[in-house]
Design an enzyme around this catalytic site. Structure first.
Site, short mmCIF file in Angstrom:
data_model
loop_
_atom_site.label_atom_id
_atom_site.label_comp_id
_atom_site.label_asym_id
_atom_site.label_seq_id
_atom_site.Cartn_x
_atom_site.Cartn_y
_atom_site.Cartn_z
N ASN A 9 0.88 -1.18 0.00
CA ASN A 9 0.00 0.00 0.00
C ASN A 9 0.91 1.22 0.00
O ASN A 9 1.47 1.57 1.04
CB ASN A 9 -0.90 -0.03 1.24
CG ASN A 9 -1.73 1.24 1.37
OD1 ASN A 9 -1.75 2.08 0.47
ND2 ASN A 9 -2.40 1.39 2.51
N TRP A 10 1.04 1.84 -1.17
CA TRP A 10 1.99 2.95 -1.28
C TRP A 10 1.50 4.20 -0.58
O TRP A 10 2.25 5.15 -0.38
CB TRP A 10 2.25 3.27 -2.76
CG TRP A 10 3.06 2.23 -3.48
CD1 TRP A 10 3.50 1.02 -3.00
CD2 TRP A 10 3.54 2.32 -4.84
NE1 TRP A 10 4.21 0.37 -3.97
CE2 TRP A 10 4.26 1.13 -5.11
CE3 TRP A 10 3.43 3.27 -5.84
CZ2 TRP A 10 4.86 0.88 -6.35
CZ3 TRP A 10 4.03 3.03 -7.07
CH2 TRP A 10 4.74 1.85 -7.31
N LYS A 11 0.22 4.26 -0.25
CA LYS A 11 -0.37 5.47 0.36
C LYS A 11 -0.08 6.69 -0.53
O LYS A 11 -0.01 6.55 -1.74
CB LYS A 11 0.11 5.64 1.81
CG LYS A 11 -0.14 4.35 2.63
CD LYS A 11 0.04 4.54 4.11
CE LYS A 11 -0.19 3.20 4.82
NZ LYS A 11 -0.14 3.31 6.28
N HIS A 89 -9.62 1.46 4.98
CA HIS A 89 -8.35 1.63 5.69
C HIS A 89 -8.57 2.59 6.85
O HIS A 89 -9.33 3.56 6.74
CB HIS A 89 -7.29 2.17 4.73
CG HIS A 89 -5.91 2.09 5.32
ND1 HIS A 89 -5.47 2.99 6.26
CD2 HIS A 89 -4.91 1.21 5.12
CE1 HIS A 89 -4.23 2.66 6.61
NE2 HIS A 89 -3.87 1.58 5.94
N GLU A 91 -6.86 4.93 7.96
CA GLU A 91 -6.58 6.33 7.65
C GLU A 91 -7.77 6.98 6.97
O GLU A 91 -8.05 8.17 7.15
CB GLU A 91 -5.31 6.42 6.78
CG GLU A 91 -4.06 6.15 7.61
CD GLU A 91 -2.90 5.56 6.83
OE1 GLU A 91 -2.92 5.56 5.59
OE2 GLU A 91 -1.96 5.07 7.49
N GLU A 161 -5.70 -4.74 10.53
CA GLU A 161 -4.70 -3.69 10.72
C GLU A 161 -5.00 -2.97 12.03
O GLU A 161 -5.80 -2.02 12.06
CB GLU A 161 -4.76 -2.69 9.57
CG GLU A 161 -4.39 -3.28 8.22
CD GLU A 161 -3.71 -2.26 7.30
OE1 GLU A 161 -2.70 -2.61 6.71
OE2 GLU A 161 -4.18 -1.12 7.22
N GLY A 167 2.22 2.36 10.94
CA GLY A 167 3.19 3.45 10.82
C GLY A 167 3.88 3.80 12.12
O GLY A 167 4.53 4.84 12.22
N SER A 205 3.19 -2.06 10.44
CA SER A 205 4.62 -2.15 10.75
C SER A 205 5.23 -3.52 10.41
O SER A 205 6.11 -3.99 11.13
CB SER A 205 4.88 -1.78 12.21
OG SER A 205 4.53 -0.42 12.44
N GLY A 226 2.76 -1.11 4.33
CA GLY A 226 2.84 0.31 4.04
C GLY A 226 4.27 0.73 3.74
O GLY A 226 4.81 0.48 2.66
N GLY A 227 4.92 1.35 4.72
CA GLY A 227 6.24 1.94 4.53
C GLY A 227 7.26 1.02 3.86
O GLY A 227 7.99 1.45 2.95
P1 13P Z 1 2.90 0.46 7.75
O1 13P Z 1 3.40 -0.86 7.17
O2 13P Z 1 3.65 1.64 7.25
O3 13P Z 1 2.77 0.39 9.23
O4 13P Z 1 1.41 0.65 7.16
C1 13P Z 1 0.51 -0.40 7.24
C2 13P Z 1 -0.67 -0.05 6.46
O5 13P Z 1 -1.40 0.87 6.79
C3 13P Z 1 -0.95 -0.84 5.26
O6 13P Z 1 -2.19 -0.57 4.73
#
Ligand code: 13P
Length: 248
Positions: A9-11, A89, A91, A161, A167, A205, A226-227
């Site tokens: 997930n590149w966000k 999600h 967020e 999640e 994050g 994470s 994510g990251g």
């Molecule tokens: P991180 O891997 O950066 O914690 O993000 C997880 C996430 O929100 C994937 O959708």
């Protein structure tokens, strides 16, 4: 369970040049399903250079067409080559006002267009500390089930999640993840869904150094990353860990 699924997930990250560089360092692996969910403007670019990896988006409109300025429909995503779309999600829930009702509607829209919705669920730290993990997740899943029925559930991927792990660098431990994943699978079975066939991903994470332990858990069917999905070497290491624990 089929082989594991790892989704990046590149966000809100990327540029034409950065995407090229990132994808240049990623190769599809045999024995693990891989996908990347990228910002809308880059779907065409990324779709044109992916081989052996699936394309996805990060959200979708609940509407199909009409006067909904700024919205992107599931049919549009399907037309440009998406297989997956993330819905609900945390967020989007906390920053953009999405709730269980809108998440349900978006899941309907995704299925209508033939996309696989990756339905995100998870508790906040306060909810965990209050012992309400499965209560919260049950409500989130129920809202989706009410919209798509058991038949629809069988065409989804669920992503657990925990909000406190996203994050933050503080992933759930493998045992914590397994406990909730088993709870989600139990919930699915109790509601008549083919629980063993529905993939349940863990997100929050996930890094190269904890992926192996998480993916070794019997109810963790892959990850939503994510990251670490923005660094080719890290994403590939996570995919390799999933491959090594495939079929689990
Ligand atoms: P991180 O891997 O950066 O914690 O993000 C997880 C996430 O929100 C994937 O959708």
């Amino acid at each position: 369970m089929a082989q594991k699924l790892v989704v990046g997930n590149w966000k809100l990250n990327g540029s034409l040049a950065a995407n090229d560089a990132l994808l240049g360092g990623c190769v599809a692996l045999v024995g693990v399903d891989m996908a990347v969910c990228v910002p809308f403007p880059y779907l065409a670019q990324v779709g044109s250079c992916l081989t052996g990896m699936a394309l996805g988006a990060q959200t979708v409109s609940e509407f199909q067409s009409g006067a909904y300025t700024g919205e992107v429909s599931a049919e549009m995503l399907a037309e440009v080559g998406c297989r997956y779309v993330i819905v609900g999600h945390s967020e989007r829930r906390t920053l953009f006002g999405e709730n269980n009702v809108t998440v349900g509607r978006k899941t309907v829209a995704a299925l209508r267009a033939g996309l696989v919705p990756i339905v995100c669920v998870g508790e906040s730290l306060a909810e965990r500390e209050a012992g309400q993990v499965m209560e919260v997740i049950g409500r989130q899943l129920d809202a989706v089930r009410e919209c798509i029925g058991v038949q629809g559930l069988s065409r989804t991927v669920i992503a657990y999640e925990p909000v406190w792990a996203i994050g933050t660098g503080r992933a759930a431990s493998a045992d914590e993840a397994q406990e909730v994943h088993a709870g989600i699978r139990r919930w699915l079975a109790e509601h008549g869904a083919p629980a063993e066939e529905i993939r349940i991903l863990y997100g929050g994470s996930v890094k190269a150094d904890n992926a192996e332990a998480l993916f070794a858990m019997p109810d963790v069917d892959g990850g939503l990353i994510g990251g670490a999905s923005l660094v080719a070497r890290d994403f590939m290491a996570i995919c390799q860990a999933a491959m090594a624990n495939g079929g689990g």
